[in-house]
Design an enzyme around this catalytic site. Sequence first.
Site, PDB file in Angstrom:
ATOM      1  N   ASN A 187       0.859  -1.183   0.000  1.00  0.00           N
ATOM      2  CA  ASN A 187       0.000   0.000   0.000  1.00  0.00           C
ATOM      3  C   ASN A 187       0.898   1.236   0.000  1.00  0.00           C
ATOM      4  O   ASN A 187       1.489   1.574   1.022  1.00  0.00           O
ATOM      5  CB  ASN A 187      -0.892  -0.039   1.258  1.00  0.00           C
ATOM      6  N   TRP A 188       0.987   1.884  -1.162  1.00  0.00           N
ATOM      7  CA  TRP A 188       1.916   3.022  -1.288  1.00  0.00           C
ATOM      8  C   TRP A 188       1.349   4.310  -0.700  1.00  0.00           C
ATOM      9  O   TRP A 188       2.032   5.321  -0.655  1.00  0.00           O
ATOM     10  CB  TRP A 188       2.266   3.243  -2.764  1.00  0.00           C
ATOM     11  N   LYS A 189       0.091   4.280  -0.338  1.00  0.00           N
ATOM     12  CA  LYS A 189      -0.573   5.466   0.241  1.00  0.00           C
ATOM     13  C   LYS A 189      -0.367   6.685  -0.674  1.00  0.00           C
ATOM     14  O   LYS A 189      -0.347   6.533  -1.885  1.00  0.00           O
ATOM     15  CB  LYS A 189      -0.064   5.717   1.658  1.00  0.00           C
TER      16      LYS A 189
ATOM     17  N   HIS B  19      -9.418   0.996   4.986  1.00  0.00           N
ATOM     18  CA  HIS B  19      -8.136   1.170   5.689  1.00  0.00           C
ATOM     19  C   HIS B  19      -8.346   2.105   6.881  1.00  0.00           C
ATOM     20  O   HIS B  19      -9.148   3.043   6.803  1.00  0.00           O
ATOM     21  CB  HIS B  19      -7.104   1.752   4.723  1.00  0.00           C
TER      22      HIS B  19
ATOM     23  N   GLU C 254      -6.712   4.495   7.982  1.00  0.00           N
ATOM     24  CA  GLU C 254      -6.491   5.922   7.696  1.00  0.00           C
ATOM     25  C   GLU C 254      -7.727   6.537   7.051  1.00  0.00           C
ATOM     26  O   GLU C 254      -8.052   7.700   7.289  1.00  0.00           O
ATOM     27  CB  GLU C 254      -5.246   6.092   6.810  1.00  0.00           C
TER      28      GLU C 254
ATOM     29  N   GLU D 164      -5.286  -5.202  10.648  1.00  0.00           N
ATOM     30  CA  GLU D 164      -4.292  -4.157  10.806  1.00  0.00           C
ATOM     31  C   GLU D 164      -4.543  -3.411  12.117  1.00  0.00           C
ATOM     32  O   GLU D 164      -5.343  -2.450  12.137  1.00  0.00           O
ATOM     33  CB  GLU D 164      -4.381  -3.171   9.647  1.00  0.00           C
TER      34      GLU D 164
ATOM     35  N   GLY E  78       2.513   2.039  10.788  1.00  0.00           N
ATOM     36  CA  GLY E  78       3.489   3.121  10.649  1.00  0.00           C
ATOM     37  C   GLY E  78       4.198   3.503  11.936  1.00  0.00           C
ATOM     38  O   GLY E  78       4.833   4.551  12.007  1.00  0.00           O
TER      39      GLY E  78
ATOM     40  N   SER F 132       3.517  -2.340  10.399  1.00  0.00           N
ATOM     41  CA  SER F 132       4.973  -2.350  10.598  1.00  0.00           C
ATOM     42  C   SER F 132       5.625  -3.671  10.213  1.00  0.00           C
ATOM     43  O   SER F 132       6.555  -4.130  10.882  1.00  0.00           O
ATOM     44  CB  SER F 132       5.303  -1.966  12.041  1.00  0.00           C
TER      45      SER F 132
ATOM     46  N   GLY G 250       2.846  -1.189   4.328  1.00  0.00           N
ATOM     47  CA  GLY G 250       2.878   0.236   4.010  1.00  0.00           C
ATOM     48  C   GLY G 250       4.315   0.681   3.751  1.00  0.00           C
ATOM     49  O   GLY G 250       4.851   0.514   2.653  1.00  0.00           O
ATOM     50  N   GLY G 251       4.950   1.212   4.782  1.00  0.00           N
ATOM     51  CA  GLY G 251       6.292   1.803   4.668  1.00  0.00           C
ATOM     52  C   GLY G 251       7.295   0.937   3.920  1.00  0.00           C
ATOM     53  O   GLY G 251       8.007   1.423   3.028  1.00  0.00           O
TER      54      GLY G 251
END
Length: 252
Positions: free
Chosen positions: A9-11, A95, A97, A165, A171, A210, A231-232
Site C-alpha cells: 500500500n503506497w498510500k 483502511h 487511515e 491491521e 506506521g 509495521s 505500508g512503509g
Amino acid sequence: MRTWMVAGNWKMNNTIREAIDLAKGVKDGAAGIKGGEVVLAPPYTALQSVYETIKGSQVLLAAQNIYFEDKGAYTGEVSPAMLKDAGCTYVIVGHSERRKYFYETDEGVNAKAKKCLQAGLKPIICVGETEVEREKGVTEFVIGIQVKKALHGIDKLDNIVIAYEPVWAIGTGKNATPMEAEEVHRFIRNVVGDMYGEICKKIMILYGGSVTSENIGELISMEDVDGALVGGASLKIDSFLGIIRNITEKQK
Ligand code: PEP
C-alpha cells in the site's frame, strides 16, 4: 490449502515516474516466484502507468479506495468501472487511515465491498483495533463488529480478502507479536466461520502493521496468517522484495 499474498500500500507516495520505477523493480524481483500473489496499490494517478508496467507479469494491481456509486456528481471520487478500466484486480477497502481521516464507517465499508464484488473487483477489507481498545480488552468485540458489518448481506466469500491491521501498529514500528496476530486472525476466521461455515478455512487473512523483511518470517509461520499488507516497507524495492523472499522461503 491457502496461498499467500503480499500487498504493498503506497498510500499518498510516488509520482508517476517513481511509481513506474518501483513497480518495475518489484516485477523483475518477483519474477518466477510461485504459490502466491504480489499486489501493488499505487495512488490513483499512477494506477494506469503501473498497470502498463506490470501487465503480463505475476504482479497484480490494487486501488487504495473506491466509491460505491457507478457514476455521477461525486466530485473527487472514482467508480468501480474506472478502476477495472485502469487494470485493477483488488481494492483496499476500509483502511484505518480512511476510517480516521475520511470518517469511513462500517456501513460504508460494506457498501464499497459489495460494489467491488458486483464489478468483478476483489476487496481487501481492513479491520483493526486502536491502542485504547486493545488496552481496554475489547479487541475481539471491536473486530467482530467490523468483520460482521463489512460482510453483511454478502452471500459468497469468494474473492474477499481480510486484512487485520491493528491501528497502533500502522506506521509506528510497533508490530503485533506473531502470537498476538495469530489470536486475532483465528478469531476473525471463527467469526467468518459462524457466518459462512467451513469455507472460512479458505479466506485469506493478511496481517498489516509495521511489517518488515525481519519480522515477516515469524508472522507468516502462524497458522492463520496468510500474508501481509505492507505500508512503509513497500516503498523501497529491496525491503518489499525481502518480505516476499522471506515468505517464499517459509513456504518451502
Ligand atoms: C498500512 O498502512 O496498511 C500499513 C500496514 O502500514 P505500515 O506497514 O507502514 O505499518
